[in-house]
Structures are given as C-alpha cells and as structure tokens.
Design a protein around this motif. Sequence first.
Motif, PDB file in Angstrom:
ATOM      1  N   ALA A 151       0.855  -1.191   0.000  1.00 33.01           N
ATOM      2  CA  ALA A 151       0.000   0.000   0.000  1.00 33.01           C
ATOM      3  C   ALA A 151       0.888   1.238   0.000  1.00 33.01           C
ATOM      4  CB  ALA A 151      -0.914  -0.011   1.219  1.00 33.01           C
ATOM      5  N   GLU A 152       0.405   2.286  -0.608  1.00 30.43           N
ATOM      6  CA  GLU A 152       1.219   3.496  -0.751  1.00 30.43           C
ATOM      7  C   GLU A 152       0.302   4.718  -0.734  1.00 30.43           C
ATOM      8  OE1 GLU A 152       4.694   5.026  -3.843  1.00 30.43           O
ATOM      9  OE2 GLU A 152       3.806   3.032  -4.076  1.00 30.43           O
ATOM     10  N   ASP A 153      -0.244   5.008   0.426  1.00 29.51           N
ATOM     11  CA  ASP A 153      -1.198   6.104   0.560  1.00 29.51           C
ATOM     12  C   ASP A 153      -0.644   7.401  -0.017  1.00 29.51           C
ATOM     13  OD1 ASP A 153      -1.469   4.082   2.719  1.00 29.51           O
ATOM     14  OD2 ASP A 153      -3.262   5.245   3.215  1.00 29.51           O
ATOM     15  N   GLY A 154      -1.478   8.097  -0.774  1.00 26.92           N
ATOM     16  CA  GLY A 154      -1.130   9.428  -1.240  1.00 26.92           C
ATOM     17  C   GLY A 154      -0.489   9.496  -2.605  1.00 26.92           C
ATOM     18  N   ARG A 155      -0.167   8.366  -3.214  1.00 29.36           N
ATOM     19  CA  ARG A 155       0.482   8.422  -4.519  1.00 29.36           C
ATOM     20  C   ARG A 155      -0.525   8.789  -5.602  1.00 29.36           C
ATOM     21  NH1 ARG A 155       1.157   3.233  -8.225  1.00 29.36           N
ATOM     22  NH2 ARG A 155       0.910   5.010  -9.622  1.00 29.36           N
ATOM     23  N   ALA A 156      -0.007   9.287  -6.703  1.00 31.21           N
ATOM     24  CA  ALA A 156      -0.847   9.602  -7.848  1.00 31.21           C
ATOM     25  C   ALA A 156      -1.048   8.351  -8.700  1.00 31.21           C
ATOM     26  CB  ALA A 156      -0.212  10.703  -8.685  1.00 31.21           C
ATOM     27  N   VAL A 157      -2.207   8.247  -9.320  1.00 36.92           N
ATOM     28  CA  VAL A 157      -2.538   7.143 -10.225  1.00 36.92           C
ATOM     29  C   VAL A 157      -3.139   7.762 -11.489  1.00 36.92           C
ATOM     30  CG1 VAL A 157      -3.932   5.062 -10.564  1.00 36.92           C
ATOM     31  CG2 VAL A 157      -2.972   5.554  -8.299  1.00 36.92           C
ATOM     32  N   THR A 158      -2.700   7.274 -12.661  1.00 36.52           N
ATOM     33  CA  THR A 158      -3.176   7.855 -13.918  1.00 36.52           C
ATOM     34  C   THR A 158      -3.638   6.758 -14.872  1.00 36.52           C
ATOM     35  OG1 THR A 158      -1.569   9.667 -13.704  1.00 36.52           O
ATOM     36  CG2 THR A 158      -2.581   9.335 -15.873  1.00 36.52           C
ATOM     37  N   GLY A 159      -4.950   6.694 -15.082  1.00 42.59           N
ATOM     38  CA  GLY A 159      -5.527   5.855 -16.123  1.00 42.59           C
ATOM     39  C   GLY A 159      -5.301   4.367 -15.954  1.00 42.59           C
ATOM     40  N   VAL A 160      -5.364   3.852 -14.739  1.00 45.30           N
ATOM     41  CA  VAL A 160      -5.089   2.439 -14.472  1.00 45.30           C
ATOM     42  C   VAL A 160      -6.403   1.679 -14.306  1.00 45.30           C
ATOM     43  CG1 VAL A 160      -3.963   0.798 -12.912  1.00 45.30           C
ATOM     44  CG2 VAL A 160      -2.895   3.020 -13.389  1.00 45.30           C
ATOM     45  N   ASP A 161      -6.472   0.486 -14.891  1.00 45.66           N
ATOM     46  CA  ASP A 161      -7.666  -0.360 -14.775  1.00 45.66           C
ATOM     47  C   ASP A 161      -7.574  -1.178 -13.486  1.00 45.66           C
ATOM     48  OD1 ASP A 161      -9.828  -2.027 -14.981  1.00 45.66           O
ATOM     49  OD2 ASP A 161      -9.202  -2.997 -16.849  1.00 45.66           O
ATOM     50  N   ILE A 162      -8.194  -0.685 -12.425  1.00 43.87           N
ATOM     51  CA  ILE A 162      -8.192  -1.395 -11.146  1.00 43.87           C
ATOM     52  C   ILE A 162      -9.518  -2.114 -10.912  1.00 43.87           C
ATOM     53  CG2 ILE A 162      -6.514   0.170 -10.095  1.00 43.87           C
ATOM     54  CD1 ILE A 162      -8.855   1.554  -8.653  1.00 43.87           C
ATOM     55  N   SER A 163     -10.333  -2.234 -11.968  1.00 43.21           N
ATOM     56  CA  SER A 163     -11.674  -2.798 -11.812  1.00 43.21           C
ATOM     57  C   SER A 163     -11.706  -4.244 -11.314  1.00 43.21           C
ATOM     58  CB  SER A 163     -12.450  -2.682 -13.136  1.00 43.21           C
ATOM     59  OG  SER A 163     -11.788  -3.397 -14.174  1.00 43.21           O
TER      60      SER A 163
END
Length: 570
Positions: free
Chosen positions: A296-308
């Motif tokens: 886990a990495e609270d606070g990081r940015a995520v861009t356009g990732v399929d986490i579905s």
Amino acid sequence: MRDAETLRRVLAQLDGRGYASYKQLVGSYRIGVVRLFVDHVQVDPYAPPSRMRIIVDREVADLSSDLTGDAAGRIAVSDFLTRRFVDAAHRMVPRPEGTGNGGFVGIGRPGQEVLERTSVAVLADRVEARIDVGLPASGRRVRGHQAARLLIDLLPRVAETSLLHRNLDRRALREHVTLLRDQEHLRGLLPGRGLVAFVGDGAILPRRSGDSDLPLTGAAVVPFESPGNLRVAFDLPSGRRVTGMGVPEGVTVIVGGGYHGKSTLLRAIERGVYPHIGGDGREWVITRPDAVTIRAEDGRAVTGVDISPFIAGLPSGADTRCFSTTNASGSTSQAANLVEAIEAGASTLLIDEDTSATNFMIRDERMQQLIPAKDEPITPFVQRIRPLFTEKGVSTILVAGGSGAFFDVADHVIALNSYVPNDVTAQAHNIANRTPQNDAASLRVFDSPNPRVPARDGLREPSKTKPAKARSRTDIQYGRENIDLIGLMQLIDAAQTTGIAHALDSIAGRCDGSTSLAQLVDQLVEDLDEHGLDVLSPHRGHPGLFARPRSQEIMAAVNRYRKLRLSAGR
C-alpha cells in the motif's frame, strides 16, 4: 595529448588564482601508463565535483579475455575493479582539506549487490574509470600544488593499484566473475524448473540491523535449511552444485510467529532479483528478475489504471477501468501498484501483510454479514490471487502472520519457526477445510486492458528546462515536480535512481502519442542492452556515475509522476 610536466606547470601557474581558472585543465594528459581526461570542471569548490576519466590501454591492464567475454563477466569485472578503486582511493588519498569538497575522489560505492554501473567501463581497447574529483581550494582560490599532487601523483597510483591485472588479487577476481556467472545461469534455469525463487542451503538471511545490509554474525545466526520436500539442486557452469528450497510457481504463503523470520525470508527473496557478492549470505538467494514487491502506498498519484478487478462500483461513479487520482488510499494504491506491476511484465508478486491495506487483502465473515457484497466496492485480493495465476500466469509469494484466509487458495504454505522453514501445506489445507480447486471453471476476471499510451508531451513539463535529477534514493526532481519513490522497495541504490532520472528524460523524448508506456520502456531497455548505460547520459565523455535500474522501477517512476497525461481515450 599533453604530458604530466605540462599539467604540473599549468597548475603551478594557477596557484592562488580564482577558482574558475581551473577550467583551463579541460583536456587530456598522459601520466605514465595512464591517460587522464578532464571532461568537466566544477564552477566553484561547493559545486558538484569535476568529472574526470582515467584510461588504461587494454594490453596494459592485461585483463584476460575469458573473464570479459560475456555480459555477466564484464559486469563482474567492472564491479570488482570499482570496489578495488574505492578501497585504494580510501587508503592512498588523504582526507580532503581546504574549502568545499576539495581533495574528494569518488567513483560510487557499491553495496552488497552487483549492479551494472557506469563507474568502470571494460571496453575492447581500454579500461576506463569514471571518477568525480574535488579540485582543492582555499576559499575560492586555486590550490595548484595540492591539485598537482592529487592529479599527477595520487590518482595514477590509485588507478595502477586497482585497474592493472598484475596488481590485483587474481584468484579473488576470477571467483567474483565465476560467482556472478553461476548466479545468472541459475536464475535463467528457474522458469524451466517451474520455480519463481531459490533459497540456498546455508544462506544467512538476517541482517545486522535495520539500517545495515551486512549479514548478521554470531552464535545466534541460523543458516537456512530447506524443507526436504521443497529441496532442489542445480549444477552450475563452474562445476559447483547448490541445493536449497525451490519456491514453485503458483501461490505460496509464508507464515510464522512474530520475529521468527517470515518477513526476513521475503526480504531476501525481494533482493534476490539482484546478484550478491561472496560473503553476503544471500549469494544463493536467486529470484526471477521481474519479481515485484507490492504494498500500500497512501497518497500516490494514479493515472488511467484499470483497477476494476479489485475495485468497482464506487459511490462517486468514477470509472475504475481507467482510474485516476492525485491522492490514492491504501487499498486503491495497492490495487494500482499490482496492476502496474503486471503491465511492467512481473511474473511474480511479493506481498507482506504488514505493509498492505487490510481491506484490500481480506474481508472476514462477520464483516461480510454486516456489509453485504453489493455495498462493498472492493473485491479483496484473497478472491483474486488464484485468477492472477490461472489467467495471467502471475505467481504470488505472500507473508501472512495474522490471518489464515489465504490457506485455502495457497498451493504451498511454509512456516518459519526460529528461522527454520517447514512445509505445512497439508495442515493449512486441513485447517481451511479446503476443497479441490477448479480454476478452469471460474469466471474470467482479468481481461487484457487497453495499453496505456502517454500523450506526445505527456511526460514533459512545458517549464522543464533542466534534466531530471535524483535528489536521493527515493526522490527525483522532474521539472517543478518531485517524484516520490519511497514505495519502491527493490530500488536499492541512489545510483539506480540517477539512472531512472536519465531514463525519464529519454522516455519523454520518445513519446509520440501512439506508443504504449510498456513499449517505450522496452525500446529503452533494448538500447541499453545494445549500447550500454552510457546512452542514458546527457554528458559527453564522462557519463556521470549511475547504475542500471530495472524496467519495473522505471515504469513505476513514470506512474508516480503527477502530471503524466495519456492519449485521448485513456
């Protein structure tokens, strides 16, 4: 090319003048059997040191071609010479005196792992040591006579001691090369044996302390001994045979009481993606090179990732098939880290429940009764760990100390008791009352997502004029943005971070709006394989001191850039 006496005379003339006059030194000099190249002179005593190269002709260095005839041999020889240069400089060059870093001599400082570095290049016609040198100063005045002693007397002696075969411990050099070749040969055999990792019998896994990477010593040390049913053997090119525990493909759960060694074992496997020097204790902990630690990495940015596959049906209505946020939660960040690792080519995931988001990993029966599945957007990892393997071929090694939820989805369960491993798979399955798995009958979970494609300028800030810069092992200055890499547990050396910074600039220049991120990184890796690390450098001559990062960490750095933009539709 000028000679040593010319250099001594120039330095005598510069003595006492302004520090900027050192720039007259740029050029090349022959000093005995070595050639000194001054590629860049620092602007003042407090600036980064001057970049210089010391070159010895190959016939003078007299390094046997059988030691350097393959990539593993060249990396091992380079690493050995770098370590000898560090030792010689420490012994022979006095502590810096005067202003700033005057008198400093550096070539990087390798740790317990053997990494491909720019520090010493073993080439067809020469051996080239790339060094940083602090030119001596008093205030901002040249100390010409001290500089002459450093450049003309001390540095050539250091080079001759550390680069010429006749002055080296030849047996130690050959053993260093042989060890690395054996390690990489074993690594290459793992897939064919259906293994994701190997832990050699006799390995010393614990470290001396939390801030030391040296092996623990003393009577309390327990050498690793593999469980009999997991013991495998490898015959190596050197004629050596090693035995140890093979970690099979699939799902492996490591359990045990607190402080009994389960996380220590996982950390060793995590570091096993790199070869280690003799005497480290982990020489024979060998892991597939694309294994990735997930946390886990609270606070990081995520861009356009399929986490579905893990998170869907958010109350906000956000599309988790192309999810973006500037401040991910623990569960969301772990889901993104996992999906990105697979995109980066990981065949094995390494997970410790201590660094995981609990709600990402499991949901117990009581919570399921209170909060029905239709109201919970998170599908816990325990329900996805089997499809990851059956659909994607991705194995998992998981440390679990507080929950037995993974017992009935595990192929193997290894228990650590006072650092001694035992195979307790049958007991764990009995406890879980596990029924035979019918993986083929399950519904498919992991579709092949559309590749993420950076926009043409998606990795380049309009205001960015300077190259990316590594500020520490965990921090890159990229334009006005800091890229935080603290969550990358397999990034082990600040020199790798410098390599990542250069890689970011290279990838940014390759973005064309149609090539996926994975393809861009693959292209870069092909260039590195063909042309070497120097192609990453923005400098001519001395490329700077950095080490080769894995493609997984390069992609992870791109993914953590908060201003990353993807092409339309992604």
